[in-house]
Write a protein that holds these residues in place. Structure first.
Motif, mmCIF file in Angstrom:
data_model
loop_
_atom_site.group_PDB
_atom_site.id
_atom_site.type_symbol
_atom_site.label_atom_id
_atom_site.label_comp_id
_atom_site.label_asym_id
_atom_site.label_seq_id
_atom_site.Cartn_x
_atom_site.Cartn_y
_atom_site.Cartn_z
ATOM 1 N N TYR A 60 -7.603 44.148 24.206
ATOM 2 C CA TYR A 60 -8.874 43.923 24.928
ATOM 3 C C TYR A 60 -10.060 44.186 23.712
ATOM 4 O O TYR A 60 -10.724 43.471 23.277
ATOM 5 C CB TYR A 60 -9.415 44.493 26.128
ATOM 6 N N VAL A 63 -9.784 41.335 21.399
ATOM 7 C CA VAL A 63 -10.460 39.982 22.197
ATOM 8 C C VAL A 63 -11.960 40.487 22.031
ATOM 9 O O VAL A 63 -12.624 39.436 21.505
ATOM 10 C CB VAL A 63 -9.925 39.838 23.788
ATOM 11 N N GLU A 226 -12.653 27.126 26.559
ATOM 12 C CA GLU A 226 -11.371 27.006 27.284
ATOM 13 C C GLU A 226 -11.403 25.541 26.970
ATOM 14 O O GLU A 226 -10.106 25.071 27.047
ATOM 15 C CB GLU A 226 -11.760 27.222 28.893
ATOM 16 N N ILE A 234 -9.053 32.918 22.017
ATOM 17 C CA ILE A 234 -9.513 33.375 23.423
ATOM 18 C C ILE A 234 -10.595 34.174 23.380
ATOM 19 O O ILE A 234 -10.826 35.013 22.207
ATOM 20 C CB ILE A 234 -8.292 34.126 23.903
ATOM 21 N N ILE A 239 -11.524 35.859 29.802
ATOM 22 C CA ILE A 239 -10.853 36.915 30.571
ATOM 23 C C ILE A 239 -11.474 37.475 31.644
ATOM 24 O O ILE A 239 -11.311 37.890 32.867
ATOM 25 C CB ILE A 239 -10.527 38.094 29.239
ATOM 26 N N GLN A 242 -11.291 35.074 34.490
ATOM 27 C CA GLN A 242 -10.140 35.129 34.996
ATOM 28 C C GLN A 242 -10.015 36.452 36.197
ATOM 29 O O GLN A 242 -9.371 36.110 37.020
ATOM 30 C CB GLN A 242 -9.143 35.330 34.003
ATOM 31 N N GLN A 243 -10.661 37.453 35.946
ATOM 32 C CA GLN A 243 -10.765 38.498 36.739
ATOM 33 C C GLN A 243 -11.182 38.300 37.854
ATOM 34 O O GLN A 243 -10.820 38.905 39.072
ATOM 35 C CB GLN A 243 -11.360 39.968 36.081
ATOM 36 N N GLY A 245 -11.144 35.227 39.240
ATOM 37 C CA GLY A 245 -10.793 34.162 39.799
ATOM 38 C C GLY A 245 -9.377 34.511 40.227
ATOM 39 O O GLY A 245 -8.774 35.124 40.960
ATOM 40 N N VAL A 246 -8.269 33.823 39.302
ATOM 41 C CA VAL A 246 -6.889 33.856 39.636
ATOM 42 C C VAL A 246 -6.524 35.239 39.867
ATOM 43 O O VAL A 246 -5.565 35.673 40.816
ATOM 44 C CB VAL A 246 -5.999 33.287 38.492
ATOM 45 N N ALA A 247 -6.780 36.336 38.772
ATOM 46 C CA ALA A 247 -6.170 37.564 38.846
ATOM 47 C C ALA A 247 -6.647 38.537 40.076
ATOM 48 O O ALA A 247 -6.147 39.317 40.619
ATOM 49 C CB ALA A 247 -6.867 38.177 37.615
ATOM 50 N N PHE A 248 -7.784 37.961 40.679
ATOM 51 C CA PHE A 248 -8.436 39.040 41.620
ATOM 52 C C PHE A 248 -8.461 40.325 41.306
ATOM 53 O O PHE A 248 -7.909 41.177 42.191
ATOM 54 C CB PHE A 248 -7.762 38.570 43.118
ATOM 55 N N GLU A 249 -9.057 40.560 40.298
ATOM 56 C CA GLU A 249 -9.333 41.879 39.668
ATOM 57 C C GLU A 249 -10.644 42.353 39.612
ATOM 58 O O GLU A 249 -11.229 42.551 38.488
ATOM 59 C CB GLU A 249 -8.642 42.322 38.508
ATOM 60 N N TYR A 250 -11.623 42.034 40.543
ATOM 61 C CA TYR A 250 -13.112 42.174 40.315
ATOM 62 C C TYR A 250 -13.458 43.527 39.944
ATOM 63 O O TYR A 250 -14.294 43.586 38.918
ATOM 64 C CB TYR A 250 -13.623 42.369 41.751
ATOM 65 N N ASP B 80 -8.254 29.930 44.587
ATOM 66 C CA ASP B 80 -8.927 31.022 44.365
ATOM 67 C C ASP B 80 -10.428 30.862 45.275
ATOM 68 O O ASP B 80 -10.902 31.639 45.905
ATOM 69 C CB ASP B 80 -9.535 31.213 43.160
ATOM 70 N N TYR B 103 -0.147 32.237 48.752
ATOM 71 C CA TYR B 103 -1.376 32.709 49.228
ATOM 72 C C TYR B 103 -1.208 33.416 50.577
ATOM 73 O O TYR B 103 -2.204 33.966 51.204
ATOM 74 C CB TYR B 103 -2.350 32.079 49.286
ATOM 75 N N ASP B 184 -2.979 26.799 31.219
ATOM 76 C CA ASP B 184 -3.380 27.911 31.084
ATOM 77 C C ASP B 184 -3.507 28.984 32.488
ATOM 78 O O ASP B 184 -4.516 29.180 32.830
ATOM 79 C CB ASP B 184 -4.909 28.021 30.509
ATOM 80 N N LYS B 229 -6.603 23.960 31.555
ATOM 81 C CA LYS B 229 -7.139 24.667 32.479
ATOM 82 C C LYS B 229 -7.167 23.738 33.814
ATOM 83 O O LYS B 229 -6.847 23.992 34.853
ATOM 84 C CB LYS B 229 -8.581 25.438 32.242
ATOM 85 N N LYS B 351 1.523 41.580 39.499
ATOM 86 C CA LYS B 351 0.522 40.540 39.162
ATOM 87 C C LYS B 351 -0.595 40.814 38.305
ATOM 88 O O LYS B 351 -0.593 40.087 37.401
ATOM 89 C CB LYS B 351 -0.232 40.191 40.558
ATOM 90 N N ASN B 355 -0.870 38.892 34.240
ATOM 91 C CA ASN B 355 -2.024 38.528 33.709
ATOM 92 C C ASN B 355 -2.284 38.939 32.477
ATOM 93 O O ASN B 355 -2.656 38.495 31.385
ATOM 94 C CB ASN B 355 -3.296 38.860 34.701
ATOM 95 N N ASN B 359 -2.639 37.399 28.511
ATOM 96 C CA ASN B 359 -3.729 37.441 27.902
ATOM 97 C C ASN B 359 -3.038 37.978 26.257
ATOM 98 O O ASN B 359 -3.659 37.444 25.308
ATOM 99 C CB ASN B 359 -4.652 38.676 28.339
ATOM 100 N N LYS B 362 -1.809 34.820 24.761
ATOM 101 C CA LYS B 362 -3.150 34.088 24.072
ATOM 102 C C LYS B 362 -3.834 34.870 22.876
ATOM 103 O O LYS B 362 -4.342 34.183 21.850
ATOM 104 C CB LYS B 362 -4.108 33.811 25.197
ATOM 105 N N ALA B 363 -3.703 36.226 22.884
ATOM 106 C CA ALA B 363 -4.583 37.131 21.923
ATOM 107 C C ALA B 363 -3.434 37.215 20.404
ATOM 108 O O ALA B 363 -3.967 37.393 19.775
ATOM 109 C CB ALA B 363 -4.967 38.190 22.253
#
Lengths: 281, 364
Positions: A60, A63, A226, A234, A239, A242-243, A245-250, B80, B103, B184, B229, B351, B355, B359, B362-363
């Motif tokens: 990170y 990034v 994107e 990136i 990123i 993404q947290q 959305g898909v990742a669900f890592e609020y 989502d 889900y 992606d 995406k 999960k 992710n 990343n 991609k990085a």
């Protein structure tokens, strides 16, 4: 006395309430979230520094650095292109000034997304640029680095955010007292000397705020990278998105967003500190 | 306030019953005549939170004709979005949703959905075995849906440029350098790389296998033109010739063919990522019986055939498929003889690690 209280409420309490509801409370919520974690798709409110430790890792940090680098490119390019435009508009144009200013603002009337997609049509292998270059015989194969690359992202962001740089710069440049320039001429300063020691220092506040207006949104950009970015572009905005959305890592997303905000605040503080007009009388 | 402006304020497809419920919460319903309220409570309407495909006009008409059920659809465009809206109070508004199998676990654990009574779904007898008995639709022994539709994310290619393809190898072939597109999204793309490496159960990969997947995906990067995406973007890339082979959704093939691109679609022999969708009741719906009735209807040969003809998606009903002519079955993009090739999308063992690996790729 009563009248004064209500006046006070109207003028001071209302904006404070607005700040509280739309700024301070969400920020506090984000701060809290950043110390929580997700277990089994449920956000658990315990206290952990895990999210921040994760951000400290090489992934990170890397990034963040590449996002800062790209945002600096965007800001510097915007300044190099935008300064002459603002200068021209503020000090050289006599007729059609409003029309020209309107032309600067005009792109802002089109959706951000549309402007991003437009660059696909311009930079693609079948795009305007490649077709033109091939038609002129300058290249034989379409250049693929134009689209899906950092180059494409930089160009698009410059295009999207430059009006925000031109406007404050224009406002500052227009206000410079012509008698100062005349004095500089009288004292024997040439064009370059006058620009460097009078105009440029006096326009510093405009440069600082204009650059901030470009740098800040570039740091948070995620749609443009994107859509136009290559496999290597990136940015931290993606990123964070993404947290949530898909990742669900609020919680992790909140921590990343706070760090991003910290970087932006620091940049803003530096710009405003050194962006004071100098050499002014 | 005028009628139109009231409608504008409501989420699309919200039923009057729900408005009444919301009003009830605020004490407004108390002011209504009792007879009017009971008439609304007995209505046969279902607030249907779904992908746009299953809530289009023909489906609403069909439900009205067959079951006298009034569908009130509201649409989402990603899983989502579905989850976020259910969490954000959607459970008070909607009666049923159409989730994808991966889900089910999260939604059940978060208390967003309700189980169905298997006995109320007699049409299950016509459903392909692997869907009818899939453990992915069950949590703690409770059934949360019997899929009525299924398909796979797989490989799309420009036949004119590549010829026929049948191996994932094409996505990793230097021959197509700069003309490959990948998705992606970690749960698709890491699984694709795992299948290419011969890993049979991608979703239960251990760290060592994840590292191999990462290595493969990083080595693939110079070949990849872009990670897409939105599905419209990969369609554009294939249409404009930016790429010739891509990991994609079936939905892009028909528009590409229409646009004159000789688009091919294949479930690679190494595997493809399967999906299935079913009617699932939303937690707290007062209409579980009606939801079950509708769920059972979606499993009927009639619904399956109708769906295949109107949307070009594959029914999970064996009887429905047997009623379709062979050309149409081919257009559905399914490969009945090769269902064994599918790996159904699941929740990865770790999960957040997935992710992170994505990343890191991609990085890199």
């Amino acid at each position: 006395m009563r009248a004064r209280v209500s006046t006070y409420l109207a003028f001071f309490a209302a904006p404070k309430l607005w700040l509280l509801v739309f700024f301070i409370l969400p920020m506090m919520a984000m701060l809290l979230y950043s110390f929580w974690r997700v277990i089994d798709y449920q956000i658990v409110a315990d206290f952990t520094l895990r999210n921040y430790q994760k951000i400290g890792g090489s992934l990170y940090v890397g990034v963040f650095l590449s996002t800062i680098k790209l945002s600096i490119y965007v800001t510097v390019l915007s300044l190099l292109i935008g300064y002459p435009v603002a200068y021209f508009l503020a000090r050289k144009v006599r007729r059609f000034k409003m029309t020209l200013l309107l032309l600067v603002i005009l792109p802002l009337w089109t959706s951000y997304l549309v402007r991003t997609y437009a660059w696909m049509l311009i930079l693609g292998t079948q795009g305007v640029v490649n077709q033109a270059l091939m038609g002129l015989g300058l290249i034989t194969q379409p250049q693929t680095w134009l689209l899906y690359s950092d180059f494409a992202v930089t160009i698009a962001l410059v295009h999207i955010y430059m009006p925000y740089l031109i406007l404050p710069l224009y406002a500052v440049l227009e206000k410079i007292d012509p008698s100062l320039l005349e004095a500089a001429w009288d004292l024997g300063g040439g064009r370059i000397r006058t620009f460097l020691s009078v105009i440029l220092p006096l326009s510093l506040p405009g440069i600082a705020s204009g650059c901030l207006f470009v740098f800040i949104p570039s740091m948070g950009a995620f749609v443009t990278p994107e859509l136009l970015g290559g496999t290597r572009s990136i940015m931290i905005g993606s990123i964070i998105a993404q947290q949530f959305g898909v990742a669900f890592e609020y919680p992790f997303g909140s921590a990343l967003a706070l760090v991003l905000m910290g970087i932006i605040f620091a940049t803003a503080a530096i710009c405003l500190r050194y962006g004071k007009p100098r050499g002014a009388v | 306030m005028e009628r139109e402006s009231i409608n504008l304020l409501l989420p699309r497809g919200i039923s009057r019953r729900k408005v009444m419920q919301l009003m009830g919460v605020s004490g407004l319903a108390a002011a209504m005549p009792a007879s009017l309220r009971s008439a609304m409570a007995q209505d046969k309407s279902l607030s249907y939170f779904t992908w746009s495909s299953w809530g289009e006009e023909p489906f609403v008409v069909k439900a009205k004709q067959k079951l006298s059920v009034e569908l009130k659809p509201t649409f989402y465009s990603s899983s989502d979005e579905m989850m976020a809206k259910l969490r954000g109070g959607g459970t008070k508004i909607y009666d049923m949703i159409v989730p994808v199998q991966n889900y089910i676990g999260p939604a059940a654990k978060a208390g967003l959905i309700e189980p169905l009574n298997p006995a109320s779904l007699p049409n299950t007898k016509d459903i392909f075995e692997q869907f009818a008995t899939s453990p992915q639709w069950r949590v703690d022994g409770k059934l949360y849906g019997i899929p009525f539709v299924w398909g796979a994310n797989a490989m799309a290619f420009n036949r004119k440029e590549t010829g026929e393809l049948d191996s994932l190898g094409a996505l990793f072939d230097p021959k197509y350098k700069g003309r490959i597109a990948m998705r992606d999204e970690p749960e698709d793309t890491l699984a694709v790389a795992a299948l290419q490496l011969g890993i049979k159960k991608p979703y239960s990969m251990e760290e060592k296998e994840l590292q191999e997947v990462k290595k493969l995906l990083i080595s693939q990067k110079p070949l990849v033109r872009a990670y897409w995406k939105n599905v419209a973007d990969v369609q554009n890339m294939l249409a404009s010739g930016e790429v010739v082979v891509a990991w994609a959704f079936l939905a892009i093939i028909a528009p590409l063919l229409k646009a004159g691109v000789d688009a091919g679609w294949v479930w690679p022999k190494e595997g493809a990522v399967g999906w299935s969708e079913a009617i699932t009741p939303v937690k707290g719906t007062g209409k579980i019986k009606l939801v079950e009735e509708y769920a059972n209807f979606t499993l009927s040969p009639e619904y399956g055939e109708f769906m295949a003809r109107t949307t070009r998606y594959a029914p999970a009903s064996k009887v429905a498929i047997s009623r379709l002519e062979s050309q149409l079955v081919k257009d559905l993009g399914i490969d009945i003889n090769n269902v064994g090739r599918l790996v159904f999308k699941d929740i990865p063992k770790d999960k957040s690690r997935w992710n992170e690996i994505w990343n890191e790729v991609k990085a890199a």
